[in-house]
Design a protein around this motif. Sequence first.
Motif: not given
Lengths: 277, 170
Positions: A123-150
């Motif tokens: 999945i690609t999202i529109d936030k990156g390191s400028l916004q503070g996203i780092k590799k290995g963070m968890g990702v949640l959706g509105p209903n539950g777990v989605v994945g891990i930042v790669l």
Amino acid sequence: MRNLWIYISKHNAVILFFIFFASSFILLINNNSFQRASTWNSSNEWVASQYQKVQNLKDYLRLRAINDSLASENGRLLNLIPQRDSSETNGLTKVLDTVSHQQYSYYTAKVVNNSVRQKNNYITIDKGSLQGIKKGMGVLGPNGVVGIVLNVSPKFATIQSLLHSETRISASLASNQAFGSLVWGAGNFNSSYAILQDIPNHIKTKVGEKVITSGYSLFPAGIPIGTVSETGMKGGDNFLNIKVKLATNFATLSYVHVVNNASGKEQETIELSNKTE
Amino acid sequence: MERIPLHIARFIGLVFIQLFLLKNIGFYNLSTPYIYILFILLLPFKIPNFFLYALAFGCGITIDVFHDTLGLHALACTVLALGRILFLNLTISNDSLETEPEPSLSSMGARWFLLYGLLMAFLHHLTLFIFELFSLSNFGGTLLRTILSAFFTLFLMLVISLVFYRKKAR
């Protein structure tokens, strides 16, 4: 001019009627509050309904902006949930000053690319390191777990979806805290189901039981993952394989929350030091 | 010309009856007579349209001032004046205008006068009640009120006309 006068005198009854009718009508409207009120009311109602129609159209055109604001509002509200408080998850003393001890914070991001039908989905999202996203963070959706930042670029980030053969998420059964790993893709490429492995054989599960995050990994404890849909799958020797129906509908995912675990780094280092010794 | 004092006296008398007697008479709020329109109905045949409208308007304003409904009766009387012009144009031939001064019961006969009075009263009352409510909702109720009031008005018109009935000087 003469013709005009002839015309007027011929039809003077009607013309005079309109003159007198108009003047008495003006008198009526101007001097009687009831008639005045109902005149203004009916016209106001009409005007207001026109405004409302235009506003409805405007609202529709602004749906994107409204969605964005609602999503970021959601992210802000997630930060307020008590569960982000580390003192609650590890059973230590409860700290009243919750802000300085906030363990989890959330970034809201929009999904710009998504796949569910591959063997390994990203999945690609529109936030990156400028916004503070780092590799290995968890990702949640509105209903539950989605994945891990790669991978992270300045403005974008890719997420290794739960629907990826390499993804393993620590999950537990809601009723008895028995925990295992949630995997996907072992002979199953249906985007609605995953397998919960390594649950000990003696654990009794029921169909429909909730599967949640265990709190041992990137995610806060208690985030829903899905529900048990099939229990009897024998995996290896002493472990059960449980089929889990995922709570998140990956095909329609549009907004996600990236989890920033404030003490994650510390946990990682100290766990790493165990191995090197 | 010599009949002007008669019209003035009729105006004052009818308005007086209307304001101080009939204002307090009603039949379950369904039937309210407005006898003052008889003044407009009995204006001379040959009156110019402008004076007819002006007198009708003034008569209505007089009633309005006492009823605190400025413009309402004036409006209804204006409609009534138009109705009178149309009705007289349709039913009266020019030569009969020479002999009779005004469209009264004694000069025009009972059948003509009853139709005239009923239609004019209906027109006036309908306008009056519609603009009093200022809406067309419950039109059936308004229509019922109009019909009952028109017959009440017609009845009073007949009573007054019979009191002042004069045999034709033939």
